[in-house]
Write a protein that holds these residues in place. Structure first.
Motif, PDB file in Angstrom:
ATOM      1  N   LYS A  79      -7.935   9.808  -7.079  1.00  0.00           N
ATOM      2  CA  LYS A  79      -8.852  10.114  -5.985  1.00  0.00           C
ATOM      3  C   LYS A  79      -8.661   9.154  -4.810  1.00  0.00           C
ATOM      4  O   LYS A  79      -8.752   9.557  -3.634  1.00  0.00           O
ATOM      5  CB  LYS A  79     -10.297  10.058  -6.479  1.00  0.00           C
ATOM      6  N   THR A  82      -5.524  10.230  -3.023  1.00  0.00           N
ATOM      7  CA  THR A  82      -5.795  11.484  -2.315  1.00  0.00           C
ATOM      8  C   THR A  82      -6.597  11.232  -1.043  1.00  0.00           C
ATOM      9  O   THR A  82      -6.300  11.797   0.026  1.00  0.00           O
ATOM     10  CB  THR A  82      -6.562  12.454  -3.224  1.00  0.00           C
ATOM     11  N   GLN A  83      -7.604  10.382  -1.124  1.00  0.00           N
ATOM     12  CA  GLN A  83      -8.409  10.070   0.054  1.00  0.00           C
ATOM     13  C   GLN A  83      -7.589   9.347   1.115  1.00  0.00           C
ATOM     14  O   GLN A  83      -7.765   9.570   2.319  1.00  0.00           O
ATOM     15  CB  GLN A  83      -9.625   9.223  -0.346  1.00  0.00           C
ATOM     16  N   VAL A  85      -4.286   9.605   1.589  1.00  0.00           N
ATOM     17  CA  VAL A  85      -3.329  10.534   2.182  1.00  0.00           C
ATOM     18  C   VAL A  85      -4.031  11.506   3.132  1.00  0.00           C
ATOM     19  O   VAL A  85      -3.567  11.766   4.251  1.00  0.00           O
ATOM     20  CB  VAL A  85      -2.573  11.308   1.074  1.00  0.00           C
ATOM     21  N   GLN A  86      -5.168  12.027   2.694  1.00  0.00           N
ATOM     22  CA  GLN A  86      -5.896  13.006   3.505  1.00  0.00           C
ATOM     23  C   GLN A  86      -6.812  12.345   4.532  1.00  0.00           C
ATOM     24  O   GLN A  86      -7.434  13.044   5.332  1.00  0.00           O
ATOM     25  CB  GLN A  86      -6.712  13.922   2.585  1.00  0.00           C
ATOM     26  N   LYS A  87      -6.889  11.008   4.477  1.00  0.00           N
ATOM     27  CA  LYS A  87      -7.728  10.234   5.401  1.00  0.00           C
ATOM     28  C   LYS A  87      -9.172  10.730   5.388  1.00  0.00           C
ATOM     29  O   LYS A  87      -9.797  10.966   6.414  1.00  0.00           O
ATOM     30  CB  LYS A  87      -7.154  10.298   6.809  1.00  0.00           C
ATOM     31  N   THR A  88      -9.685  10.858   4.170  1.00  0.00           N
ATOM     32  CA  THR A  88     -11.091  11.231   3.997  1.00  0.00           C
ATOM     33  C   THR A  88     -11.850  10.054   3.407  1.00  0.00           C
ATOM     34  O   THR A  88     -11.247   9.097   2.907  1.00  0.00           O
ATOM     35  CB  THR A  88     -11.229  12.443   3.057  1.00  0.00           C
ATOM     36  N   ASN A  89     -13.137  10.126   3.457  1.00  0.00           N
ATOM     37  CA  ASN A  89     -13.975   9.052   2.929  1.00  0.00           C
ATOM     38  C   ASN A  89     -15.048   9.659   2.024  1.00  0.00           C
ATOM     39  O   ASN A  89     -16.230   9.699   2.368  1.00  0.00           O
ATOM     40  CB  ASN A  89     -14.606   8.254   4.063  1.00  0.00           C
ATOM     41  N   ASP A  90     -14.605  10.158   0.873  1.00  0.00           N
ATOM     42  CA  ASP A  90     -15.535  10.788  -0.069  1.00  0.00           C
ATOM     43  C   ASP A  90     -16.283   9.779  -0.922  1.00  0.00           C
ATOM     44  O   ASP A  90     -17.217  10.137  -1.640  1.00  0.00           O
ATOM     45  CB  ASP A  90     -14.767  11.749  -0.983  1.00  0.00           C
TER      46      ASP A  90
END
Length: 221
Positions: A79, A82-83, A85-90
């Motif tokens: 996770k 994945t965060q 690479v996708q530049k998300t902040n879940d």
């Protein structure tokens, strides 16, 4: 049936269907309300019990804990990558579970202790009544049960009985629920026959609890 669906029973007085009270989480599992959750719990529990029957408890606990730890660490790394690479902040993938309140309140502990003590006292009193032959017929029936257990113990070891009990816990309640009417009919027949046999034995062996009529006549004197 879906896990959140309500159950209904027929009201004998007016013939209408009335909603039954919701079951607790344990009952929902053993009645397979959510097939996925029940399947996971049943499979994991059965595998654990079979493993304990073949290996030591410490080894099984250690290997299962390592397996669970490996899974959580791998999922956390996955996770995080994945965060990134996708530049998300879940956030933390287990945040929901980390925020769960697992503490036991004092009232809950006292309630559990009270229920346990009540059952223990009742169990002790019943054993005393049976072993000291307060009622001869009940003590004889208890002796027959113990005699049957000697054969069960010779056929199965303790761990096998635990596994059978676990499998029965996840199968018998559902079978009974689906065939309740026919099973209750046969159980009533068996119960009636046993009552008739017990009454005949009590008449033939005038030992045990005093009959109600005799007790009342003694009081009149």
């Amino acid at each position: 049936m879906a896990g959140g669906s309500k159950r209904y029973s027929r009201n004998n007085s007016n013939g209408n269907f009335q909603p039954l009270p919701e079951r607790g989480p344990v009952e929902s599992l053993i009645y397979w309300r959510d097939v996925k959750k029940s399947g996971i719990v049943f499979g994991a529990g059965l595998v654990t019990l079979v493993a304990i029957s073949s290996f030591s408890v410490i080894s099984v606990f250690a290997y299962l804990s390592l397996l669970a730890l490996f899974g959580t660490v791998a999922f956390r790394i996955y996770k995080s990558v994945t965060q990134a690479v996708q530049k998300t902040n879940d956030g933390h993938p287990f945040k929901e579970y980390l925020e769960l309140d697992l503490t036991l309140s004092q009232e809950k502990v006292q309630h559990i202790a009270g229920v346990a003590v009540a059952h223990l006292n009742g169990f002790t009193a019943e054993l005393r009544r049976l072993f000291l032959v307060e009622d001869l017929i009940d003590s004889i029936k208890f002796g027959v049960i113990l005699w049957v257990f000697t054969y069960i113990g010779a056929w199965f070891n303790g761990m096998t009985l635990v596994i059978l009990a676990f499998v029965s816990l996840f199968t018998l309640p559902k079978v009974y629920e689906n065939n309740k009417q026919s099973i209750d009919t046969y159980l009533d027949l068996v119960r009636t026959k046993l009552t008739e046999i017990t009454d005949k034995i009590r008449v033939a062996i005038p030992i045990g609890k005093k009959p109600v009529a005799a007790t009342e006549s003694e009081k009149d004197k």
